[in-house]
Motif scaffolding. Sequence first.
Motif, PDB file in Angstrom:
ATOM      1  N   THR A 258      22.440  32.646   0.128  1.00  0.00           N
ATOM      2  CA  THR A 258      23.246  32.678   1.063  1.00  0.00           C
ATOM      3  C   THR A 258      24.872  31.913   1.099  1.00  0.00           C
ATOM      4  OG1 THR A 258      22.534  30.118   2.043  1.00  0.00           O
ATOM      5  CG2 THR A 258      21.829  32.407   3.386  1.00  0.00           C
ATOM      6  N   THR A 259      25.940  32.044   1.948  1.00  0.00           N
ATOM      7  CA  THR A 259      26.674  31.424   2.292  1.00  0.00           C
ATOM      8  C   THR A 259      27.223  30.658   2.291  1.00  0.00           C
ATOM      9  OG1 THR A 259      29.418  32.315   1.094  1.00  0.00           O
ATOM     10  CG2 THR A 259      28.339  33.363   2.609  1.00  0.00           C
ATOM     11  N   SER A 260      28.120  29.820   2.577  1.00  0.00           N
ATOM     12  CA  SER A 260      28.532  28.935   3.351  1.00  0.00           C
ATOM     13  C   SER A 260      27.677  27.702   4.718  1.00  0.00           C
ATOM     14  CB  SER A 260      29.565  29.115   4.600  1.00  0.00           C
ATOM     15  OG  SER A 260      30.596  30.327   3.355  1.00  0.00           O
ATOM     16  N   LEU A 261      26.489  28.577   4.334  1.00  0.00           N
ATOM     17  CA  LEU A 261      25.852  27.085   5.167  1.00  0.00           C
ATOM     18  C   LEU A 261      25.751  25.623   4.724  1.00  0.00           C
ATOM     19  CD1 LEU A 261      22.121  29.110   5.456  1.00  0.00           C
ATOM     20  CD2 LEU A 261      23.887  28.787   6.712  1.00  0.00           C
ATOM     21  N   PRO A 262      26.789  24.916   5.666  1.00  0.00           N
ATOM     22  CA  PRO A 262      26.625  23.922   5.537  1.00  0.00           C
ATOM     23  C   PRO A 262      25.790  22.564   4.986  1.00  0.00           C
ATOM     24  CG  PRO A 262      26.733  24.275   8.198  1.00  0.00           C
ATOM     25  CD  PRO A 262      26.651  25.039   7.245  1.00  0.00           C
ATOM     26  N   GLU A 263      26.542  21.153   4.202  1.00  0.00           N
ATOM     27  CA  GLU A 263      26.328  20.358   3.904  1.00  0.00           C
ATOM     28  C   GLU A 263      26.280  19.567   5.559  1.00  0.00           C
ATOM     29  OE1 GLU A 263      28.099  18.701   0.433  1.00  0.00           O
ATOM     30  OE2 GLU A 263      28.019  20.967  -0.210  1.00  0.00           O
ATOM     31  N   TRP A 264      27.057  19.520   5.857  1.00  0.00           N
ATOM     32  CA  TRP A 264      27.147  18.849   7.678  1.00  0.00           C
ATOM     33  C   TRP A 264      27.467  19.435   8.252  1.00  0.00           C
ATOM     34  CZ3 TRP A 264      23.909  14.200   8.172  1.00  0.00           C
ATOM     35  CH2 TRP A 264      24.350  14.050   8.729  1.00  0.00           C
ATOM     36  N   ILE A 265      26.245  19.604   9.678  1.00  0.00           N
ATOM     37  CA  ILE A 265      26.676  20.274  10.815  1.00  0.00           C
ATOM     38  C   ILE A 265      28.572  20.174  11.124  1.00  0.00           C
ATOM     39  CG2 ILE A 265      26.626  21.166  12.303  1.00  0.00           C
ATOM     40  CD1 ILE A 265      23.993  22.393  10.616  1.00  0.00           C
ATOM     41  N   ARG A 269      32.111  21.236   3.631  1.00  0.00           N
ATOM     42  CA  ARG A 269      32.151  21.864   2.552  1.00  0.00           C
ATOM     43  C   ARG A 269      30.509  22.607   2.277  1.00  0.00           C
ATOM     44  NH1 ARG A 269      31.615  18.051  -1.491  1.00  0.00           N
ATOM     45  NH2 ARG A 269      29.781  18.896  -2.691  1.00  0.00           N
ATOM     46  N   ASN A 270      31.194  24.266   2.722  1.00  0.00           N
ATOM     47  CA  ASN A 270      30.310  25.478   3.133  1.00  0.00           C
ATOM     48  C   ASN A 270      31.180  26.354   1.435  1.00  0.00           C
ATOM     49  OD1 ASN A 270      29.797  24.339   5.386  1.00  0.00           O
ATOM     50  ND2 ASN A 270      31.898  24.429   6.120  1.00  0.00           N
ATOM     51  N   TYR A 271      29.789  26.679   0.664  1.00  0.00           N
ATOM     52  CA  TYR A 271      30.144  27.652  -0.677  1.00  0.00           C
ATOM     53  C   TYR A 271      29.523  27.926  -0.579  1.00  0.00           C
ATOM     54  CZ  TYR A 271      32.594  22.825  -1.996  1.00  0.00           C
ATOM     55  OH  TYR A 271      33.904  21.359  -1.319  1.00  0.00           O
ATOM     56  N   ASP A 272      29.761  29.253  -1.143  1.00  0.00           N
ATOM     57  CA  ASP A 272      29.676  30.073  -1.600  1.00  0.00           C
ATOM     58  C   ASP A 272      27.972  30.032  -2.780  1.00  0.00           C
ATOM     59  OD1 ASP A 272      28.398  33.455  -1.610  1.00  0.00           O
ATOM     60  OD2 ASP A 272      30.003  34.521  -1.380  1.00  0.00           O
ATOM     61  N   TYR A 273      26.442  30.801  -2.725  1.00  0.00           N
ATOM     62  CA  TYR A 273      25.740  29.982  -3.563  1.00  0.00           C
ATOM     63  C   TYR A 273      25.038  31.491  -4.141  1.00  0.00           C
ATOM     64  CZ  TYR A 273      26.315  25.176  -3.403  1.00  0.00           C
ATOM     65  OH  TYR A 273      26.289  23.470  -2.598  1.00  0.00           O
ATOM     66  N   LEU A 573      19.563  21.227   5.935  1.00  0.00           N
ATOM     67  CA  LEU A 573      20.885  21.727   5.412  1.00  0.00           C
ATOM     68  C   LEU A 573      21.224  22.294   3.891  1.00  0.00           C
ATOM     69  CD1 LEU A 573      21.973  18.052   6.973  1.00  0.00           C
ATOM     70  CD2 LEU A 573      22.465  20.231   8.177  1.00  0.00           C
ATOM     71  N   GLY A 574      22.430  22.568   4.270  1.00  0.00           N
ATOM     72  CA  GLY A 574      22.835  23.741   3.211  1.00  0.00           C
ATOM     73  C   GLY A 574      22.428  25.370   2.890  1.00  0.00           C
ATOM     74  N   ASN A 575      22.972  26.209   1.925  1.00  0.00           N
ATOM     75  CA  ASN A 575      22.330  27.035   1.736  1.00  0.00           C
ATOM     76  C   ASN A 575      20.736  27.362   1.463  1.00  0.00           C
ATOM     77  OD1 ASN A 575      24.900  28.619   1.972  1.00  0.00           O
ATOM     78  ND2 ASN A 575      25.898  27.233  -0.394  1.00  0.00           N
ATOM     79  N   THR A 576      20.478  28.470   1.561  1.00  0.00           N
ATOM     80  CA  THR A 576      19.475  28.355   1.248  1.00  0.00           C
ATOM     81  C   THR A 576      18.406  30.330   1.260  1.00  0.00           C
ATOM     82  OG1 THR A 576      17.126  28.214   2.612  1.00  0.00           O
ATOM     83  CG2 THR A 576      18.565  29.126   3.605  1.00  0.00           C
ATOM     84  N   PRO A 577      17.359  30.109   0.896  1.00  0.00           N
ATOM     85  CA  PRO A 577      16.356  29.121   0.773  1.00  0.00           C
ATOM     86  C   PRO A 577      16.924  28.644  -1.647  1.00  0.00           C
ATOM     87  CG  PRO A 577      15.652  31.172  -0.033  1.00  0.00           C
ATOM     88  CD  PRO A 577      16.426  31.421   1.072  1.00  0.00           C
ATOM     89  N   GLN A 578      17.019  27.176  -1.568  1.00  0.00           N
ATOM     90  CA  GLN A 578      17.624  27.049  -2.380  1.00  0.00           C
ATOM     91  C   GLN A 578      16.694  26.260  -4.106  1.00  0.00           C
ATOM     92  OE1 GLN A 578      21.099  26.054  -2.746  1.00  0.00           O
ATOM     93  NE2 GLN A 578      21.036  24.560  -4.776  1.00  0.00           N
ATOM     94  N   ALA A 579      18.016  27.658  -5.136  1.00  0.00           N
ATOM     95  CA  ALA A 579      16.187  27.850  -5.819  1.00  0.00           C
ATOM     96  C   ALA A 579      16.530  26.432  -6.839  1.00  0.00           C
ATOM     97  CB  ALA A 579      17.230  28.812  -6.660  1.00  0.00           C
ATOM     98  N   LEU A 580      17.589  25.482  -7.265  1.00  0.00           N
ATOM     99  CA  LEU A 580      17.521  24.272  -7.008  1.00  0.00           C
ATOM    100  C   LEU A 580      16.176  23.628  -7.129  1.00  0.00           C
ATOM    101  CD1 LEU A 580      20.881  22.976  -8.562  1.00  0.00           C
ATOM    102  CD2 LEU A 580      19.270  22.964 -10.320  1.00  0.00           C
ATOM    103  N   SER A 581      16.254  24.118  -5.845  1.00  0.00           N
ATOM    104  CA  SER A 581      15.277  22.506  -4.883  1.00  0.00           C
ATOM    105  C   SER A 581      13.354  22.935  -4.840  1.00  0.00           C
ATOM    106  CB  SER A 581      15.648  22.842  -3.285  1.00  0.00           C
ATOM    107  OG  SER A 581      16.068  22.423  -2.953  1.00  0.00           O
ATOM    108  N   HIS A 582      13.810  24.468  -5.268  1.00  0.00           N
ATOM    109  CA  HIS A 582      12.714  24.741  -5.933  1.00  0.00           C
ATOM    110  C   HIS A 582      11.985  24.657  -7.446  1.00  0.00           C
ATOM    111  CE1 HIS A 582      10.705  26.624  -2.210  1.00  0.00           C
ATOM    112  NE2 HIS A 582      11.762  26.838  -2.528  1.00  0.00           N
ATOM    113  N   ILE A 583      13.466  23.814  -8.017  1.00  0.00           N
ATOM    114  CA  ILE A 583      13.271  23.954  -9.495  1.00  0.00           C
ATOM    115  C   ILE A 583      12.790  23.059 -10.002  1.00  0.00           C
ATOM    116  CG2 ILE A 583      14.745  23.541 -11.786  1.00  0.00           C
ATOM    117  CD1 ILE A 583      16.001  26.813 -10.417  1.00  0.00           C
ATOM    118  N   GLY A 584      13.700  21.617  -8.728  1.00  0.00           N
ATOM    119  CA  GLY A 584      13.485  21.018  -8.816  1.00  0.00           C
ATOM    120  C   GLY A 584      11.917  20.522  -8.883  1.00  0.00           C
ATOM    121  N   LEU A 585      11.090  21.292  -7.654  1.00  0.00           N
ATOM    122  CA  LEU A 585       9.748  20.866  -7.241  1.00  0.00           C
ATOM    123  C   LEU A 585       8.607  21.273  -8.188  1.00  0.00           C
ATOM    124  CD1 LEU A 585       8.052  21.838  -4.041  1.00  0.00           C
ATOM    125  CD2 LEU A 585       7.300  22.447  -6.210  1.00  0.00           C
TER     126      LEU A 585
END
Length: 598
Positions: A258-265, A269-273, A573-585
């Motif tokens: 996704t793009t522009s899902l906010p880090e805080w509602i 800080r809404n970026y294209d990932y 919060l933030g873009n989803t699904p986030q590759a880095l979160s699953h990589i970190g897991l």
Amino acid sequence: MDQPAISDYGFLSDCRSGALVGRDGSIDWWCPDRFDGRAVFGRLLDPDAGHWRLVPAAAGHAGHRVERAYLPDTLVLRTVHHTPEGSVAVTDALAAETGARGHELGMNSPAVLLRRVEGLTGRVRMTLDFAPRPDHGLLTPYLHERPDGSVLAAAGSVLLELRAAGVPLRAGRDRVEVEFDVAAGQTVYFSVGYGAAYGNPPVRLDPAAGLAETVQAWQAYRETHEYDGRYPEVVRHSTVVLTGLTYARSGAVAAALTTSLPEWIGGDRNYDYRYSWLRDFAMTMRALWVAACPSEASRLFAWAARSVGRVGDEPVPVLFGLEGERDISEHESTHLRGYAGSRPVRVGNDAWRQRQLDVPGEVISAVWRLRDYLGDTLDEELREMVVGLAEQVAGTWHLPDRGMWETRDTERHYLSSKVLCWVALDRAVRLAPRLAGRGDPVRWAAIRDEIRATVLREGWNEEVGAYTGAFGSTELDASALFLPVVHFLPATDPRMRATIAVVERELSDDTGLVRRWNTDPAGFLLCSFWLVECLVMAGERERAEALFERVTGYANDVGLLSEQIDPRTGAQLGNTPQALSHIGLINAAWRLTDPTTA
């Protein structure tokens, strides 16, 4: 604005594009041409930007209950709706190419969304609302009923064909709205195919056969990979998610769907990932190595080498388009209201223009990790890339940059950037025997040692009692947890152990979530998994295990992680699904399996 929670969405993929389907039965995001393309369903970012809803008419009323799960080892999602009248299952998928198996998955995806409705008990009234809005909601298509019962939606360069088996379709002015009944034992299929107005028309698939083929393609793909470490279920699922974020034609891994899902509602800080970050390279390679995916790793290396090209004096961009595009200039889509009113909505990402000195270290570290798969002598493109990146680091490591969090203010001498410069030269020296005589390992080693001495001297802040985010700064930064992960310092080093303790005390709490810095309002999942790794390497295995299980518990009901978590509510919060979160897991699970892993 009343919008579904980020955690309400399930992820569909055909390894060309991806879609998000909510618990409410609405597909609210789909860029059918490729992950970073233009959305035809964009309700995720604006209620009027398009959707395809398929749900019981009683949805949202008393007695309506939802259960969801992926079919094993797939991104085919089955949602069961229980209503007072009965139960019905909706199975959603992005179709694989007919006959695709193993690593063929996604090479020639037909760009077709498949939806199957099965009556389980009773008789359930269903509602279909098909309202595409191509070009991120800028276009409202013409709808044409066709003699065979399908409906063609045409706008701009886009053609979408809605088909149904057993349900008559009627086109309204700007949408298709239909109600129908499904009784126990009855099955109804729907599909939407994407095509180009001035190119190939939408592909027509037999929906029952297409769904079966898609399930088989995913399961055959997963059968080629083995993981024998701890927490196998969540690791296998995270690997499926990473596969789903892989753009099969090039091998690039999108940072998120996704793009522009906010880090805080309500924040900006809404970026294209929807692009591929070189910074993520080493962590992605490590995760693929853990999950026994050498073929994917080799393809990702080839993509990186061709995207970077011959390295010169200009900084290597931190990110590229999925086919290696360098210029992905950012603009704001001012017509979109943003997720829950969070503006701006951005398309493109200007971080590609930044100087980020950590990037070469990530790339060369990835080459080092997969060296045994790459041969005793690296191929020419990869060899030239390693040498070029090492030389660039040797000449620029002393400069300030934007850091791994891509700040958009002033450049600084970020600790993590300097450490990754050390990594770049350390791994380049180790790779020297595979570089066919290219490079200058003696000089590289001398500069490497100078960088290390500088970091140890300038990175430590006596007042704070920790390594801080930038030289001369008192501000903590969770990226300091990366030092043991890349083997710059052992976690048992007194100063490193003190840093881990200070980060835990100041940037975390009993939620287990780690914020990147003091003013960051939400926990950053990757940093939380780095803390797990640090605790393992510091000999605190029981605490590490408890933290790992607490952090993985923030996944939604179908095992998906976004970028960040609100520590007050547990909301994603933030873009989803986030590759880095699953990589970190994945990487934290392997550290718990083998604490000595490189």
